[in-house]
Design a protein around this motif. Structure first.
Motif, PDB file in Angstrom:
ATOM      1  N   ARG A 177      50.272 -77.062  39.756  1.00 44.33           N
ATOM      2  CA  ARG A 177      49.874 -77.866  38.593  1.00 44.33           C
ATOM      3  C   ARG A 177      49.643 -79.321  38.945  1.00 44.33           C
ATOM      4  O   ARG A 177      49.055 -80.061  38.172  1.00 44.33           O
ATOM      5  CB  ARG A 177      50.963 -77.773  37.504  1.00 44.33           C
TER       6      ARG A 177
ATOM      7  N   THR B 124      42.477 -75.789  29.918  1.00 40.17           N
ATOM      8  CA  THR B 124      43.393 -74.679  30.155  1.00 40.17           C
ATOM      9  C   THR B 124      42.880 -73.427  29.449  1.00 40.17           C
ATOM     10  O   THR B 124      42.379 -73.493  28.331  1.00 40.17           O
ATOM     11  CB  THR B 124      44.803 -75.028  29.651  1.00 40.17           C
TER      12      THR B 124
ATOM     13  N   ASP C  24      49.058 -69.293  30.867  1.00 39.75           N
ATOM     14  CA  ASP C  24      47.851 -70.111  30.740  1.00 39.75           C
ATOM     15  C   ASP C  24      47.741 -71.074  31.914  1.00 39.75           C
ATOM     16  O   ASP C  24      48.750 -71.636  32.366  1.00 39.75           O
ATOM     17  CB  ASP C  24      47.875 -70.889  29.427  1.00 39.75           C
ATOM     18  N   MET C  25      46.514 -71.287  32.400  1.00 36.04           N
ATOM     19  CA  MET C  25      46.283 -72.177  33.547  1.00 36.04           C
ATOM     20  C   MET C  25      44.933 -72.849  33.425  1.00 36.04           C
ATOM     21  O   MET C  25      44.030 -72.345  32.762  1.00 36.04           O
ATOM     22  CB  MET C  25      46.289 -71.394  34.875  1.00 36.04           C
ATOM     23  N   HIS C  26      44.786 -73.977  34.102  1.00 38.76           N
ATOM     24  CA  HIS C  26      43.475 -74.582  34.267  1.00 38.76           C
ATOM     25  C   HIS C  26      42.928 -74.161  35.641  1.00 38.76           C
ATOM     26  O   HIS C  26      43.704 -73.741  36.522  1.00 38.76           O
ATOM     27  CB  HIS C  26      43.529 -76.108  34.114  1.00 38.76           C
TER      28      HIS C  26
END
Length: 206
Positions: A205, A78, A23-25
């Motif tokens: 991040r 996210t 998962d990422m933004h």
């Protein structure tokens, strides 16, 4: 699924395959793609990535999993890859690998081919090799015919370039497919992430 695949852009595929790693933004996606020099393959700006993320979410290919705020920084949403998104990305790679009429899409598909099983990747690349050989034969025959008819070579320079590029890619394919076929050739995602990979994820991040 077929409609979802048809609507995918190369950047959309890049975002989906990134989310297969976790998962990422969007800000992390942008930084990670720049770290990896993915801007060689697709145009990466804040606007294009955020717009692509919004489209993928509307299509049900990714989903929001949380909103974080770190200090005075803006909120960051996210996203996670859905099952439909994972399937669509792989299907897009399968579709684009054998095609010889979309060089930009092929470069992105080739960058993600390691996500397919080795045998399937070899089969698709072999199909592309066959299509390339057919294209080369057609271009070379057309150029020879034109020269035979007395067309000055100055008007055939572009055809000569296309012939040379096809010959070069065929030579690359003939060297690469056997390498991938070798069981000693590492294939697929490494189950143990490298220190460099972990450092990039941490830096992205921030």
């Amino acid at each position: 699924m077929r409609d979802a695949v048809a609507r995918l852009t190369p950047l959309g595929v890049a975002v989906l395959t990134l989310l297969s790693e976790g998962d990422m933004h969007p800000y992390e996606m942008i930084r990670l793609m720049h770290f990896r020099r993915d801007d060689r393959l697709v145009t990466i700006t804040n606007g294009t990535v955020y717009h692509t993320v919004a489209r993928l979410e509307r299509a049900g290919l990714i989903a929001e999993v949380g909103v974080d705020r770190d200090g005075n920084r803006p909120e960051r949403t996210t996203y996670t890859q859905t099952d439909a998104g994972a399937a669509a990305a792989l299907e897009w790679v399968r579709r684009e690998l054998p095609r010889v009429d979309r060089p930009g899409e092929f470069r992105v598909a080739l960058a993600e081919v390691h996500n397919l099983e080795r045998e399937e990747a070899i089969e698709l690349l072999a199909a592309r090799r066959t299509a390339l050989a057919t294209s080369l034969e057609s271009v070379a025959a057309g150029r020879r015919h034109a020269l035979g008819k007395g067309v000055p070579e100055q008007y055939l320079i572009e055809l000569g370039r296309e012939e040379a590029l096809l010959e070069a890619e065929l030579a690359w394919m003939d060297a690469t497919i056997p390498r991938i076929s070798d069981p000693d050739f590492t294939w697929g995602r490494d189950a143990t992430p490298s220190e460099r990979y972990l450092a990039q994820r941490k830096a992205a991040r921030q």
